[in-house]
Write a protein that holds these residues in place. Sequence first.
Motif, mmCIF file in Angstrom:
data_model
loop_
_atom_site.group_PDB
_atom_site.id
_atom_site.type_symbol
_atom_site.label_atom_id
_atom_site.label_comp_id
_atom_site.label_asym_id
_atom_site.label_seq_id
_atom_site.Cartn_x
_atom_site.Cartn_y
_atom_site.Cartn_z
ATOM 1 N N SER A 183 1.025 -1.114 0.150
ATOM 2 C CA SER A 183 -0.144 0.009 -0.235
ATOM 3 C C SER A 183 0.861 1.299 0.001
ATOM 4 N N PRO A 184 0.697 2.275 -0.812
ATOM 5 C CA PRO A 184 1.323 3.360 -0.930
ATOM 6 C C PRO A 184 1.477 4.294 0.415
ATOM 7 N N VAL A 185 0.686 4.224 1.068
ATOM 8 C CA VAL A 185 0.649 5.279 2.168
ATOM 9 C C VAL A 185 1.407 4.433 3.411
ATOM 10 N N PHE A 186 1.784 2.998 3.415
ATOM 11 C CA PHE A 186 2.621 2.316 4.354
ATOM 12 C C PHE A 186 3.914 2.669 3.788
ATOM 13 N N VAL A 187 4.068 2.315 2.647
ATOM 14 C CA VAL A 187 5.537 2.536 2.120
ATOM 15 C C VAL A 187 6.188 3.919 2.256
ATOM 16 N N ARG A 188 5.209 4.935 1.962
ATOM 17 C CA ARG A 188 5.718 6.247 2.179
ATOM 18 C C ARG A 188 5.830 6.766 3.482
ATOM 19 N N THR A 189 5.223 6.148 4.488
ATOM 20 C CA THR A 189 5.447 6.559 5.742
ATOM 21 C C THR A 189 6.526 6.081 6.285
ATOM 22 N N PHE A 190 6.992 4.845 6.169
ATOM 23 C CA PHE A 190 8.073 4.269 6.501
ATOM 24 C C PHE A 190 9.304 4.761 5.989
ATOM 25 N N SER A 191 9.235 5.199 4.531
ATOM 26 C CA SER A 191 10.397 5.752 4.069
ATOM 27 C C SER A 191 10.424 7.039 4.626
ATOM 28 N N THR A 192 9.475 7.896 5.121
ATOM 29 C CA THR A 192 9.848 9.200 5.624
ATOM 30 C C THR A 192 10.427 9.115 6.918
ATOM 31 N N PHE A 193 10.385 7.943 7.630
ATOM 32 C CA PHE A 193 11.034 7.743 8.950
ATOM 33 C C PHE A 193 12.396 7.247 8.731
ATOM 34 N N GLY A 194 12.884 7.104 7.532
ATOM 35 C CA GLY A 194 14.342 6.512 7.012
ATOM 36 C C GLY A 194 14.352 5.073 7.135
ATOM 37 N N ALA A 195 13.452 4.430 7.187
ATOM 38 C CA ALA A 195 13.533 2.826 7.063
ATOM 39 C C ALA A 195 13.388 2.430 5.568
ATOM 40 N N THR A 196 13.565 1.175 5.181
ATOM 41 C CA THR A 196 13.521 0.511 4.081
ATOM 42 C C THR A 196 12.195 -0.467 3.936
ATOM 43 N N PRO A 197 11.022 0.283 3.614
ATOM 44 C CA PRO A 197 9.647 -0.525 3.497
ATOM 45 C C PRO A 197 9.886 -1.954 2.365
ATOM 46 N N THR A 198 9.653 -3.136 3.033
ATOM 47 C CA THR A 198 9.546 -3.985 1.920
ATOM 48 C C THR A 198 8.267 -4.717 1.896
ATOM 49 N N PRO A 199 7.463 -4.460 0.979
ATOM 50 C CA PRO A 199 6.169 -5.397 0.698
ATOM 51 C C PRO A 199 6.441 -6.743 0.703
ATOM 52 N N ILE A 200 5.753 -7.518 1.612
ATOM 53 C CA ILE A 200 5.753 -9.084 1.868
ATOM 54 C C ILE A 200 4.535 -9.696 2.105
ATOM 55 N N PRO A 201 4.033 -10.492 1.288
ATOM 56 C CA PRO A 201 2.687 -11.140 1.668
ATOM 57 C C PRO A 201 2.652 -11.601 3.109
ATOM 58 N N ALA A 202 1.577 -11.537 3.634
ATOM 59 C CA ALA A 202 1.419 -11.622 5.225
ATOM 60 C C ALA A 202 1.799 -13.231 5.351
ATOM 61 N N PRO A 203 1.676 -14.209 4.566
ATOM 62 C CA PRO A 203 2.047 -15.512 5.121
ATOM 63 C C PRO A 203 3.518 -16.002 5.122
ATOM 64 N N GLU A 204 4.395 -14.835 4.643
ATOM 65 C CA GLU A 204 5.704 -15.056 4.447
ATOM 66 C C GLU A 204 6.513 -14.184 5.421
ATOM 67 N N MET A 205 5.535 -13.451 6.484
ATOM 68 C CA MET A 205 6.145 -12.657 7.371
ATOM 69 C C MET A 205 6.916 -13.372 8.415
ATOM 70 N N GLY A 224 -0.186 -9.818 15.154
ATOM 71 C CA GLY A 224 1.013 -10.157 16.026
ATOM 72 C C GLY A 224 1.062 -11.486 16.576
ATOM 73 N N TYR A 225 -0.060 -11.417 17.392
ATOM 74 C CA TYR A 225 -0.142 -12.761 18.088
ATOM 75 C C TYR A 225 -0.690 -13.775 17.417
ATOM 76 N N THR A 226 -1.430 -13.803 16.407
ATOM 77 C CA THR A 226 -2.195 -15.055 15.626
ATOM 78 C C THR A 226 -1.047 -15.411 14.573
ATOM 79 N N PHE A 227 -0.084 -14.475 14.397
ATOM 80 C CA PHE A 227 0.980 -14.916 13.256
ATOM 81 C C PHE A 227 2.191 -15.381 14.158
ATOM 82 N N LYS A 228 2.302 -15.351 15.556
ATOM 83 C CA LYS A 228 3.403 -15.715 16.585
ATOM 84 C C LYS A 228 4.551 -15.001 16.277
ATOM 85 N N MET A 229 4.488 -13.686 16.170
ATOM 86 C CA MET A 229 5.491 -12.731 15.829
ATOM 87 C C MET A 229 6.546 -12.729 17.322
#
Length: 334
Positions: A183-205, A224-229
Amino acid sequence: MTIRNFAVSRRTALFAAGAVAAGVIGSRSARAQAKTIRLAHHVTTDSDQQRAAERFRDLLKTYTNGALTVQILPAGQMGGQREIIEAVSLGTLEMGYGESGLYANYVKRFGLLALPYLYRNADHWAAVVTGPIGKELGDELVGKAGLRIVNWINAGYRNTFLRTRAVKVPSDFKGLKIRVPESPVFVRTFSTFGATPTPIPAPEMYTSLQTGVVDAMEGSPEVGYTFKMFEVTKFLSKTEHILLDGSFAINETFFKSLPADQQSALMRAAAEAGETQRKEQPARDKAWFDKLTAGGMIVNDIDRPAFQDAVKALQDDFAKEAGAGALLAQIRSA
């Protein structure tokens, strides 16, 4: 028995038989007139969305004396969220669970509702979506997409799960590879913070964090809990960067085909289901955090004003692109 008494008895019997027959026919007619509304969502049966759908179903049955029933289709039975909302817009499905990010495909200004750090708190968000701003956007959605929003659901804040360190200020994100939705808003948000946003499908997190492909991911405590982060990350920073909205939407043509009293009952049931969900959401959210900390995660707060300041220009840019500068000002001052 006299001939007269026999005639009276026969008339009584025929009347009784006719009444029974009429009752059976009337019962069949009532059943034939009952309508089933299919309501689809893409999340699990242990979700707030499912609970709200069940409450809506039960209330609507009560308020219409069974004339309207709801068949809930959970867990992506009707496809992903985009497919569900498209089906409702086309009229091949009566109702579905949507969100402002999807409605922005039809009414671009809707995208503003999902901007980072836009709301002071959940009450501010609720005042925006349930008040004149939400009504104005909703009316435009009816006209452009044939989608009528019937309630609003608080899908919760998204936070940041990290492998090696916590974050407290925007600069702490510098150099971090973080998994985000496509999603563009997520990518641009974390780019603003100086991070490197990496779109990855949820099952591969999980494996992406486990193997170090990314250093962090963002999402709700429930995800976070259901995917056992808690097994592949150590830190949970309560960035609360985006408050996700949700809503039940109904096809406008179908809605208008209902009698006025059923329309009123449907809107009442949906509004009450949404209001109850919003009241219960904080306790549900806390329960997920409790499970994560029990799993060993270290939770920390952040410098919220610093993050808010960091994304103001981003908010302005999105509003300009959507031709919605006045709307952004309204939301900020609401």
